[in-house]
Design a protein around this motif. Sequence first.
Motif: not given
Length: 322
Positions: A158-171, A182-187
């Motif tokens: 919530v305190d993060q101003v910029t969205i690093v990962r979109s919901f589409e990325d998470a999906l 293998d996922p395209p990125w890692y948390p």
Amino acid sequence: EEQGPLWYRLGDSLLTALGTVCFVTGVVEPELGRKYHMNVLEDIVNVSFFVKFVLLFWTQDFKVPWLFSGKGALDLASCLPVFCIPARLLGGPSLERTADLLQIGRFLRLLREALPSDDGKVRDYEVPIGQQICAVLLALLGTVVVSAAVLFSFENPVDQVTIVRSFEDALVYMVCIFAGRDPPWYPDKPQAKLTSAIATCCGVIFIPFLISRSLEVFMPSMMKDNKKAMLAQATVQSIAEDDGLTTWVAVIRRIDALDSGGLLTLGEANEIRRLCLARDDKVKMLDLCYGSDGPAARVDTVSLRLYAVRLRELLISSAGRP
């Protein structure tokens, strides 16, 4: 609860989907969620499922082993999101967001329709295979979406101003996790990594359901024959257990062994079989004393010879009784 009517199962699925829509909307579009009070509607759905779980637990006389059965464990996992309510009241939004990990198991309740009975017995009624497949696929899709929403919330505090990962990325990430790719990125966040681990475990749970339902679709004749054979065997076994026939069947088989081994004449064997069919307790008593010690195949043993002598004495005493 073993097999509710179609409208009951549809209502259960729709309530599960409604709770998911409220949760995902509150995470991805918080302003829209507050505008339409999505959190209140989600709480109502969560409480209703929790009440239903308590009632099911009550019907099982609050037996703890039921919680570790297939249906009990899936019901318990699917009603865990209700604990987000006390987390919100006690710890505020931060603790509630951490408790959102419990949301991942929301759709597991739909897998109950594809489970066999808890007692291991084959039943002559079940949910149609088409509806089972729809339930499993809906549960899989819902779990992917909920997991993506939880991952999105942890990757974008919530305190993060910029969205690093979109919901589409998470999906996309969750689709890869459940597909075993293998996922395209890692948390990056610790809680997001924990979400990935829990989602992976849920993906493992879906594997046997997908395999078994696929076999029934692509190999229907073999699965149908196996089910018929298991159902017939279970029916015969249940009838034998209910009527006490299992013990008498074993007695008659030992009498047949004595007859084939020449330890009893044909007339004597037929008369003893007649007593077995009449369930004469004296025959059972002699069988417990002499016949159960030796296997039916070994008719030359001393115990079986003594068994034959005692049976012959029983026939003589029965014939001489006025």
